[in-house]
Design a protein around this motif. Sequence first.
Motif, PDB file in Angstrom:
ATOM      1  N   ARG A  38       0.401   4.498  -2.345  1.00 27.06           N
ATOM      2  CA  ARG A  38       0.198   5.831  -1.781  1.00 27.06           C
ATOM      3  C   ARG A  38       1.143   6.846  -2.417  1.00 27.06           C
ATOM      4  O   ARG A  38       0.746   7.971  -2.752  1.00 27.06           O
ATOM      5  CB  ARG A  38       0.396   5.796  -0.259  1.00 27.06           C
ATOM      6  CG  ARG A  38      -0.028   7.088   0.444  1.00 27.06           C
ATOM      7  CD  ARG A  38       0.382   7.076   1.903  1.00 27.06           C
ATOM      8  NE  ARG A  38       1.830   7.137   2.049  1.00 27.06           N
ATOM      9  CZ  ARG A  38       2.553   8.249   1.947  1.00 27.06           C
ATOM     10  NH1 ARG A  38       1.967   9.419   1.667  1.00 27.06           N
ATOM     11  NH2 ARG A  38       3.862   8.216   2.103  1.00 27.06           N
ATOM     12  N   GLU A  70      -6.916   7.300   2.216  1.00 27.45           N
ATOM     13  CA  GLU A  70      -7.381   7.069   0.849  1.00 27.45           C
ATOM     14  C   GLU A  70      -6.863   5.748   0.294  1.00 27.45           C
ATOM     15  O   GLU A  70      -7.607   4.996  -0.354  1.00 27.45           O
ATOM     16  CB  GLU A  70      -6.950   8.228  -0.054  1.00 27.45           C
ATOM     17  CG  GLU A  70      -7.678   9.535   0.240  1.00 27.45           C
ATOM     18  CD  GLU A  70      -7.152  10.691  -0.594  1.00 27.45           C
ATOM     19  OE1 GLU A  70      -7.974  11.377  -1.236  1.00 27.45           O
ATOM     20  OE2 GLU A  70      -5.925  10.893  -0.600  1.00 27.45           O
ATOM     21  N   VAL A  71      -5.602   5.446   0.541  1.00 29.41           N
ATOM     22  CA  VAL A  71      -5.067   4.181   0.039  1.00 29.41           C
ATOM     23  C   VAL A  71      -5.581   3.008   0.874  1.00 29.41           C
ATOM     24  O   VAL A  71      -5.805   1.897   0.357  1.00 29.41           O
ATOM     25  CB  VAL A  71      -3.520   4.206   0.021  1.00 29.41           C
ATOM     26  CG1 VAL A  71      -2.935   4.115   1.420  1.00 29.41           C
ATOM     27  CG2 VAL A  71      -2.971   3.077  -0.842  1.00 29.41           C
ATOM     28  N   SER A  90       0.805  -1.226   0.000  1.00 25.19           N
ATOM     29  CA  SER A  90       0.000   0.000   0.000  1.00 25.19           C
ATOM     30  C   SER A  90       0.836   1.273   0.000  1.00 25.19           C
ATOM     31  O   SER A  90       0.437   2.292  -0.563  1.00 25.19           O
ATOM     32  CB  SER A  90      -0.960   0.003   1.201  1.00 25.19           C
ATOM     33  OG  SER A  90      -0.229  -0.005   2.417  1.00 25.19           O
ATOM     34  N   GLU A  91       2.024   1.221   0.612  1.00 22.08           N
ATOM     35  CA  GLU A  91       2.867   2.415   0.650  1.00 22.08           C
ATOM     36  C   GLU A  91       3.325   2.802  -0.760  1.00 22.08           C
ATOM     37  O   GLU A  91       3.403   3.988  -1.099  1.00 22.08           O
ATOM     38  CB  GLU A  91       4.074   2.182   1.563  1.00 22.08           C
ATOM     39  CG  GLU A  91       4.983   3.399   1.738  1.00 22.08           C
ATOM     40  CD  GLU A  91       4.288   4.583   2.403  1.00 22.08           C
ATOM     41  OE1 GLU A  91       4.805   5.715   2.289  1.00 22.08           O
ATOM     42  OE2 GLU A  91       3.237   4.377   3.041  1.00 22.08           O
ATOM     43  N   ASP A  98      -2.907   9.990   9.490  1.00 20.71           N
ATOM     44  CA  ASP A  98      -2.635  11.240   8.779  1.00 20.71           C
ATOM     45  C   ASP A  98      -2.608  12.429   9.732  1.00 20.71           C
ATOM     46  O   ASP A  98      -1.772  13.333   9.602  1.00 20.71           O
ATOM     47  CB  ASP A  98      -3.713  11.472   7.708  1.00 20.71           C
ATOM     48  CG  ASP A  98      -3.585  10.501   6.541  1.00 20.71           C
ATOM     49  OD1 ASP A  98      -2.451  10.065   6.251  1.00 20.71           O
ATOM     50  OD2 ASP A  98      -4.615  10.185   5.927  1.00 20.71           O
ATOM     51  N   CYS A 143      -1.432  10.320  -2.392  1.00 22.04           N
ATOM     52  CA  CYS A 143      -2.685  10.460  -1.642  1.00 22.04           C
ATOM     53  C   CYS A 143      -2.433  10.260  -0.153  1.00 22.04           C
ATOM     54  O   CYS A 143      -1.325   9.920   0.276  1.00 22.04           O
ATOM     55  CB  CYS A 143      -3.719   9.462  -2.154  1.00 22.04           C
ATOM     56  SG  CYS A 143      -3.210   7.732  -2.000  1.00 22.04           S
ATOM     57  N   HIS A 144      -3.480  10.466   0.634  1.00 25.15           N
ATOM     58  CA  HIS A 144      -3.384  10.304   2.081  1.00 25.15           C
ATOM     59  C   HIS A 144      -3.451   8.822   2.466  1.00 25.15           C
ATOM     60  O   HIS A 144      -3.864   7.976   1.672  1.00 25.15           O
ATOM     61  CB  HIS A 144      -4.516  11.064   2.778  1.00 25.15           C
ATOM     62  CG  HIS A 144      -4.432  12.540   2.618  1.00 25.15           C
ATOM     63  ND1 HIS A 144      -5.153  13.218   1.670  1.00 25.15           N
ATOM     64  CD2 HIS A 144      -3.713  13.478   3.280  1.00 25.15           C
ATOM     65  CE1 HIS A 144      -4.895  14.519   1.752  1.00 25.15           C
ATOM     66  NE2 HIS A 144      -4.016  14.700   2.722  1.00 25.15           N
ATOM     67  N   GLU A 145      -3.081   8.563   3.715  1.00 23.34           N
ATOM     68  CA  GLU A 145      -3.117   7.187   4.214  1.00 23.34           C
ATOM     69  C   GLU A 145      -4.531   6.601   4.181  1.00 23.34           C
ATOM     70  O   GLU A 145      -4.737   5.453   3.801  1.00 23.34           O
ATOM     71  CB  GLU A 145      -2.563   7.140   5.652  1.00 23.34           C
ATOM     72  CG  GLU A 145      -2.430   5.742   6.232  1.00 23.34           C
ATOM     73  CD  GLU A 145      -1.407   4.895   5.496  1.00 23.34           C
ATOM     74  OE1 GLU A 145      -1.687   3.710   5.244  1.00 23.34           O
ATOM     75  OE2 GLU A 145      -0.325   5.423   5.179  1.00 23.34           O
TER      76      GLU A 145
END
Length: 502
Positions: free
Chosen positions: A69, A78-79, A65-66, A447, A74-76
């Motif tokens: 992102r 959102e992912v 996921s990182e 975030d 995008c923000h944490e």
Amino acid sequence: MTNKVESKLRDEKDAKRNLCKPQDNEEYDYITIPPDGGYGWVVLIACFMINLIVDGFLYAFGAISETLRKHFDCHEWEVTLVSSLACGFYLLSAPIASALSNKYGCRKIGIIGSVIAALAVAASTRAPNIYIMWLLFGCIGGIGMGLVYLPSIIMVGYYFEEKRAIATGIVTAGTGIGSIIFGPMSRILFDIFGWKTGVLILSAILLCCVICCIFMRPLQPIQKRRVLPSSDFLYKEDVLYQGDTKDLPEYTSQPDIPTYIQQTTKVPETVEKTKMKAFWDIFLSMADFNILTDKKMLIICLANVCSMIGFYSPYLFIPKLAELERSIPKASAVFLLSIIGFSNTAGRFASGYITKIPYMSPLLVNNIGLIVAGIATLLVPLCQTHIHLIFYCIIWGGFIAFHVSLSLIIVCQTVGLERYSNALGLTLMFRGITALSAPPIMGAIRDATNSFDIAFIIGGISFIISALMYFYLMWIIRREEEQLNRTKKINNIQRTPASLDI
């Protein structure tokens, strides 16, 4: 005792021998008799592979996921929503998947689900932004994975009866083994080929579920003399039950397996017979909210909401916590998911044996698992080294397995087999709604605070609250049993004739 067992086995053999010899003046039902072996082992391996691929794929999202992102900037939260949408729709699709399997067959629905999931995940590599990723990977991909997962559970129920607990244990072990494999494998694919090619390779692996579904050959029904009013379909009430069917009152009250199957093979009737009757009967039975008037069922649903609040945090955030906040190398951090997989697999098998110990009921073992998992999760902010996080993953993965393995057995023991499908549908619905909402909220907290610590603290508290709810359920059940025993004693006394003085 030995003579009784031999007599029951003899009766079962005689019953099976006479199933296909109907007399002209008798009415018969068509039922399927699980072989408990034979070709069933082929089906078992196929279902095991489906669990390994689907659950392994979903639980490995934290390892990649990182990268997503950073790509989408995008923000944490959102992912994280990509994964939560997939897990949420995966669970919420259970009533539809079960109804479609009843109407069209597990093989067809499983193949369709595999194709939908693979195409949606592959198409997500062309997503121009995270919002399209939500739709393709999350919503459509999650529904596809739900359509292939549930048929695998149903097929185990059709092919295994006496060995149901062993078969289910083997199949669900695929979840843990998938976690062991897919986390590191996904990371390696991303590092070598880049995230787009890596996701395409993963979607191709998802497509392999089509091959597994091809082996889901339906059982041929046979005839047995009717002991109940006729029913239009072969829907087994225990087909989704993952525990040992020999522990069910419905099983022990019957003289042989064929009679037990006949007694538990029925569906509620709809007002009118339609082409979609097989679909609507099952869908409506799994989505009936009237069962929530039972206080015990309401407690179970709320307890599942609490447990699901913290359930996905370790899978999604442990690799990031290790890499970003504890300065652990990426290659080492991703293997924390594998450690969870190892201990989770061991915990799933151990839970079945522990519940055979006197006084260690499934409900009590479930509560112990939630309490230990909750305390361990609360202590994550204090885990400052790689060794600390390894110990956490071992403890959490092993003890949360008690809850995952036993929670649905608790549902059946609480509401009974006749209402189990309804209760299971609503339990999965509550879990799905929580899976949709909780992980993004945890991501938003990260975030805002630039730390995963609060997310794990909330998760730990939610596990403990869930355990307290289950302890309250234990108290209610024990009080009802005591009240029932008192009533029986009073009735026995009233039936006993008064002694006469001579």
